[in-house]
Scaffold this motif. Sequence first.
Motif, PDB file in Angstrom:
ATOM      1  N   ARG A 153      30.576  14.990  -7.127  1.00 41.40           N
ATOM      2  CA  ARG A 153      31.822  14.559  -7.771  1.00 41.40           C
ATOM      3  C   ARG A 153      32.233  13.206  -7.230  1.00 41.40           C
ATOM      4  O   ARG A 153      32.183  12.959  -6.034  1.00 41.40           O
ATOM      5  CB  ARG A 153      32.956  15.538  -7.477  1.00 41.40           C
ATOM      6  CG  ARG A 153      32.872  16.780  -8.273  1.00 41.40           C
ATOM      7  CD  ARG A 153      34.125  17.609  -8.051  1.00 41.40           C
ATOM      8  NE  ARG A 153      33.831  18.992  -8.400  1.00 41.40           N
ATOM      9  CZ  ARG A 153      34.593  20.007  -8.108  1.00 41.40           C
ATOM     10  NH1 ARG A 153      35.732  19.816  -7.453  1.00 41.40           N
ATOM     11  NH2 ARG A 153      34.259  21.217  -8.456  1.00 41.40           N
ATOM     12  N   GLY A 204      37.814  20.885 -16.015  1.00 40.65           N
ATOM     13  CA  GLY A 204      39.226  21.115 -16.280  1.00 40.65           C
ATOM     14  C   GLY A 204      39.990  21.364 -14.990  1.00 40.65           C
ATOM     15  O   GLY A 204      39.519  22.079 -14.109  1.00 40.65           O
ATOM     16  N   LYS A 240      33.384  20.201 -19.554  1.00 39.18           N
ATOM     17  CA  LYS A 240      32.843  19.438 -20.687  1.00 39.18           C
ATOM     18  C   LYS A 240      31.582  18.727 -20.215  1.00 39.18           C
ATOM     19  O   LYS A 240      31.650  17.782 -19.433  1.00 39.18           O
ATOM     20  CB  LYS A 240      33.859  18.411 -21.185  1.00 39.18           C
ATOM     21  CG  LYS A 240      35.102  19.011 -21.764  1.00 39.18           C
ATOM     22  CD  LYS A 240      36.059  17.913 -22.201  1.00 39.18           C
ATOM     23  CE  LYS A 240      37.368  18.503 -22.664  1.00 39.18           C
ATOM     24  NZ  LYS A 240      38.340  17.443 -22.998  1.00 39.18           N
ATOM     25  N   HIS A 270      40.496  19.131 -12.802  1.00 40.33           N
ATOM     26  CA  HIS A 270      40.043  18.112 -11.846  1.00 40.33           C
ATOM     27  C   HIS A 270      39.793  16.802 -12.601  1.00 40.33           C
ATOM     28  O   HIS A 270      38.755  16.158 -12.438  1.00 40.33           O
ATOM     29  CB  HIS A 270      38.767  18.563 -11.132  1.00 40.33           C
ATOM     30  CG  HIS A 270      38.930  19.818 -10.351  1.00 40.33           C
ATOM     31  ND1 HIS A 270      39.470  19.852  -9.083  1.00 40.33           N
ATOM     32  CD2 HIS A 270      38.654  21.103 -10.668  1.00 40.33           C
ATOM     33  CE1 HIS A 270      39.506  21.095  -8.652  1.00 40.33           C
ATOM     34  NE2 HIS A 270      39.026  21.880  -9.596  1.00 40.33           N
ATOM     35  N   GLU A 271      40.764  16.412 -13.421  1.00 37.64           N
ATOM     36  CA  GLU A 271      40.602  15.254 -14.302  1.00 37.64           C
ATOM     37  C   GLU A 271      40.394  13.934 -13.567  1.00 37.64           C
ATOM     38  O   GLU A 271      39.899  12.978 -14.138  1.00 37.64           O
ATOM     39  CB  GLU A 271      41.792  15.144 -15.259  1.00 37.64           C
ATOM     40  CG  GLU A 271      41.761  16.161 -16.383  1.00 37.64           C
ATOM     41  CD  GLU A 271      42.155  17.577 -15.958  1.00 37.64           C
ATOM     42  OE1 GLU A 271      42.712  17.744 -14.848  1.00 37.64           O
ATOM     43  OE2 GLU A 271      41.888  18.512 -16.727  1.00 37.64           O
ATOM     44  N   ALA A 272      40.757  13.876 -12.312  1.00 38.91           N
ATOM     45  CA  ALA A 272      40.598  12.642 -11.539  1.00 38.91           C
ATOM     46  C   ALA A 272      39.152  12.407 -11.117  1.00 38.91           C
ATOM     47  O   ALA A 272      38.834  11.359 -10.553  1.00 38.91           O
ATOM     48  CB  ALA A 272      41.501  12.673 -10.301  1.00 38.91           C
ATOM     49  N   ARG A 316      37.015   9.314 -10.810  1.00 38.11           N
ATOM     50  CA  ARG A 316      36.782   8.807 -12.164  1.00 38.11           C
ATOM     51  C   ARG A 316      36.710   7.282 -12.205  1.00 38.11           C
ATOM     52  O   ARG A 316      35.885   6.703 -12.917  1.00 38.11           O
ATOM     53  CB  ARG A 316      37.870   9.320 -13.107  1.00 38.11           C
ATOM     54  CG  ARG A 316      37.663   8.929 -14.556  1.00 38.11           C
ATOM     55  CD  ARG A 316      38.671   9.588 -15.467  1.00 38.11           C
ATOM     56  NE  ARG A 316      38.481  11.020 -15.557  1.00 38.11           N
ATOM     57  CZ  ARG A 316      37.557  11.615 -16.310  1.00 38.11           C
ATOM     58  NH1 ARG A 316      36.731  10.905 -17.041  1.00 38.11           N
ATOM     59  NH2 ARG A 316      37.471  12.929 -16.336  1.00 38.11           N
ATOM     60  N   GLU A 366      32.943  16.803 -16.995  1.00 42.78           N
ATOM     61  CA  GLU A 366      34.346  16.792 -16.611  1.00 42.78           C
ATOM     62  C   GLU A 366      34.786  18.231 -16.401  1.00 42.78           C
ATOM     63  O   GLU A 366      34.474  19.096 -17.209  1.00 42.78           O
ATOM     64  CB  GLU A 366      35.177  16.137 -17.704  1.00 42.78           C
ATOM     65  CG  GLU A 366      34.726  14.707 -17.977  1.00 42.78           C
ATOM     66  CD  GLU A 366      35.266  14.156 -19.273  1.00 42.78           C
ATOM     67  OE1 GLU A 366      36.159  13.305 -19.213  1.00 42.78           O
ATOM     68  OE2 GLU A 366      34.800  14.615 -20.341  1.00 42.78           O
ATOM     69  N   VAL A 384      34.689  12.962 -11.897  1.00 39.09           N
ATOM     70  CA  VAL A 384      33.576  13.148 -12.823  1.00 39.09           C
ATOM     71  C   VAL A 384      32.432  13.757 -12.024  1.00 39.09           C
ATOM     72  O   VAL A 384      32.117  13.285 -10.922  1.00 39.09           O
ATOM     73  CB  VAL A 384      33.128  11.805 -13.456  1.00 39.09           C
ATOM     74  CG1 VAL A 384      31.875  11.982 -14.296  1.00 39.09           C
ATOM     75  CG2 VAL A 384      34.251  11.206 -14.290  1.00 39.09           C
TER      76      VAL A 384
END
Length: 131
Positions: free
Chosen positions: A45, A87, A71, A89-91, A48, A85, A93
């Motif tokens: 990870r 969910g 996603k 943990h949007e910050a 982003r 991505e 990738v």
Amino acid sequence: MSKRLASCTCGQLTAEVSGDPVRISICHCLECQRRTGSVFGVQARFPRENVAISGNSTEFVRVGDSGGQAKFHFCPVCGATVFYEIGGHEAFVGVPVGAFADPGFPAPRVSVYEERMHAWVAPPPGAERIP
């Protein structure tokens, strides 16, 4: 700051990352086994803002055991997953470690869903083990 390039098999879809990953983990869940065609998935990870995507991707959304969504973005030409991505943990990738094709990539520090781990698999020494 170090840079790494993750790529699909045909090279059409890439993710260039800068800096070190904030987490590298092995997932033994059955869905990761199916998605990768292997006995576990390995992901890194990155924040982003440290990821630059290039190329076209197709998206597949999967709902996990916890109800959260992931996603997965894969190449519409060769089918290889290059990033995803998570969910909640949007910050960040996620990038499959194998997409970097770098045997020198750092070892995972976390191992999850170990109750579904194949008996002959041994996570790296010192990895945090989360059942």
